[in-house]
Design an enzyme around this catalytic site. Structure first.
Site, PDB file in Angstrom:
ATOM      1  N   GLU A  70       0.800  -1.220   0.000  1.00  0.00           N
ATOM      2  CA  GLU A  70       0.000   0.000   0.000  1.00  0.00           C
ATOM      3  C   GLU A  70       0.833   1.271   0.000  1.00  0.00           C
ATOM      4  O   GLU A  70       0.800   2.049   0.966  1.00  0.00           O
ATOM      5  CB  GLU A  70      -0.942   0.013   1.213  1.00  0.00           C
ATOM      6  N   GLU A  72      -5.046  -8.493   1.157  1.00  0.00           N
ATOM      7  CA  GLU A  72      -5.646  -8.127   2.441  1.00  0.00           C
ATOM      8  C   GLU A  72      -7.138  -7.923   2.249  1.00  0.00           C
ATOM      9  O   GLU A  72      -7.556  -7.293   1.280  1.00  0.00           O
ATOM     10  CB  GLU A  72      -5.089  -6.803   2.999  1.00  0.00           C
TER      11      GLU A  72
END
Ligand code: PNW
Length: 475
Positions: A170, A376
């Site tokens: 991320e 995720e």
């Protein structure tokens, strides 16, 4: 989404994983020569995390990794995604590696392999060595060069036994929450620095991927995990659609543009021209960033709903990224964020599995033929240990069921999704929210650090063992 009537079953090769990250679980921050990362500094700065929580002990995974791997095996997981702490391996962010640090990860990987669990290594999950931040951090090009060296060190040490590699987790959070809104480490609030940071994270990805490939067997896979946002318009008004374009560029295009297509979106360059001339992009950078990927990791929690600010007069600005007077979105004062309707998790994030389906289909179009992983997905709830010593979390089971069914639907629709990593294996340090938000499938008692699988962990283990989702109501 209505409950499917027929059993939801997955390909036999589908990976059923769980994910964690180093600073959120390891603790042992002063052992083995480890030095502070930006998250040690940030979490020990008063006012930065809820309750002043920090990762000094976290869930003590550094000392309990054997038991944690045994628990994963007992549950039936077939894959585990974890991150390496840069400052455990290369304490100052430069120079020779520390053997003790590498040995910890080698032991962890051996333990996983012995139990038949496939490891996936994330090289960077936000914990930059503090010394590199002191030298300017991600807004400086030098940080990307240092990352390549670190990637090579870890690739050399573990490349013979780990097949799945993820350069960055991320990068949006690193750049925009770390240097824009300041709700993440290092807590800087400099709109123009966010774009410099994003570019140098992209460059780190490209250089890191090259470095990994130069030292690893060709069979290994190199990927990146993006928290690609699903950005939806409040209405079909052209001004709202323009707001979607702007946020989509700042959330997604700024990373997948150069990584997948070798260029920043023209609309992004134009929308940010008042902040920067992008002269930090040097000749050859885009080619470096545009490395062929072996897979793409998608992290998904909730969609975003936006409109033009002019279409939201008393406009809610809540964008679900923690509270700060500083927006993480540079050059986007003309955009308003809205709460997506529907039920929410403890994070205040709306539950919407259709967003995960849309995201997977989008990247199936954006990068045809590229294998995808959900690296995720998960939910925080206010879990409690019952008098019977169990933790019942039917809401989490419903969340997982809904999102896994959405993944299955995407596969049916032609997407090549190879696996799913639940966030998170166990309750842990949830960054600025501290220990108050529990994402784990396994409950952690923060006094004794004892682990108790929640009913969702048992449910997920059954799915992993059978390849079929058990009914959601089975708590
Ligand atoms: C991700 N946002 O964080 C991280 O990769 C995990 O380490 C984290 O624990 C998990 O999701 C749950 O939060 C995010 O503000 C943090 O958009 C913030 C945002 C998104 C993801």
């Amino acid at each position: 989404m209505p409950e499917p009537e027929t059993p939801v079953s997955f390909p036999s090769t589908f990976l059923w994983g769980a994910a964690t990250s180093a600073y959120q679980i390891e603790g042992a921050v002063r052992e083995g020569g480890r030095t502070p990362s930006i998250w040690d500094t940030f979490s020990h700065t008063p006012g930065k995390t809820a309750g002043g929580d920090h990762g000094d002990i976290a869930v003590d995974h550094y000392h309990r990794y054997r038991d944690d791997v045994a628990l994963m095996a007992e549950l039936g997981l077939t894959a585990y995604r974890f991150s390496v702490s840069w400052s455990r391996v290369q304490p100052t962010g430069r120079g020779p590696a520390v053997q003790v640090g590498l040995d910890f990860y080698r032991r962890l990987v051996d333990e996983l392999l012995e139990k038949g669990i496939k490891p996936a290594v994330t090289l960077y999950h936000w914990d930059l060595p503090q010394e590199l931040e002191d030298a300017g951090g991600w807004p400086e090009r030098e940080t990307a060069l240092r990352f390549a060296e670190y990637a090579q060190i870890v690739g050399e040490a573990l490349g013979d036994r780990v097949e799945q590699w993820i350069t960055l987790n991320e990068p949006w959070c690193s750049a925009f929450l770390g240097y824009g809104s300041g709700v993440h480490a290092p807590g800087r609030t400099e709109p123009a620095s966010t774009l410099r940071a994003a570019h140098h994270l992209n460059l780190a990805h490209g250089l890191g991927a090259k470095a990994l490939r130069s030292v690893m067997p060709a069979r290994n896979s190199v990927a990146v995990s993006l928290n690609s946002s699903v950005v939806r318009p409040l209405s079909q008004d052209p001004a709202d659609l323009a707001a979607v374009q702007k946020i989509d560029d700042l959330a997604n295009g700024v990373f997948h543009g150069p990584m997948l297509h070798g260029a920043y979106p023209a609309t992004l360059l134009e929308a940010t021209s008042s902040l920067t001339d992008w002269s930090f992009v040097q000749d050859g950078d885009l080619e470096t960033i545009h490395q062929p990927l072996d897979a793409l990791g998608l992290n998904y929690y909730t969609p975003a709903l936006v409109s033009a600010a002019s279409n939201a007069p008393d406009g809610p600005r809540a964008d679900g990224h923690g509270s700060s007077e500083h927006s993480p979105w540079p050059a986007a004062d003309d955009v308003a964020f809205h709460q997506t309707p529907g039920e929410r998790t403890e994070m205040g994030w709306t539950i919407d599995p259709s967003g995960l389906h849309d995201l997977i289909m989008r990247y199936t179009r954006e990068a045809p033929g590229l294998p995808l992983y959900v690296t995720e997905n998960g939910a925080a709830y206010d879990d409690k240990l019952d008098a019977d010593g169990r933790v019942h979390d039917p809401e989490r089971i419903a969340y997982l069921h809904g999102h896994l069914a959405a993944v299955r639907r995407a596969i049916t629709d032609g997407a090549d999704v190879r696996g799913y990593y639940l966030w998170s294996l166990m309750d842990n340090f949830e960054w600025a929210y501290g220990y108050g938000k529990r994402f784990g499938a396994v409950y952690v008692d923060y006094t004794t650090l004892a682990r108790t699988p929640k009913s969702s962990a048992l449910w997920y283990g059954r799915a992993a063992r059978t390849g079929v989702l058990p009914p959601a109501a089975q708590d």
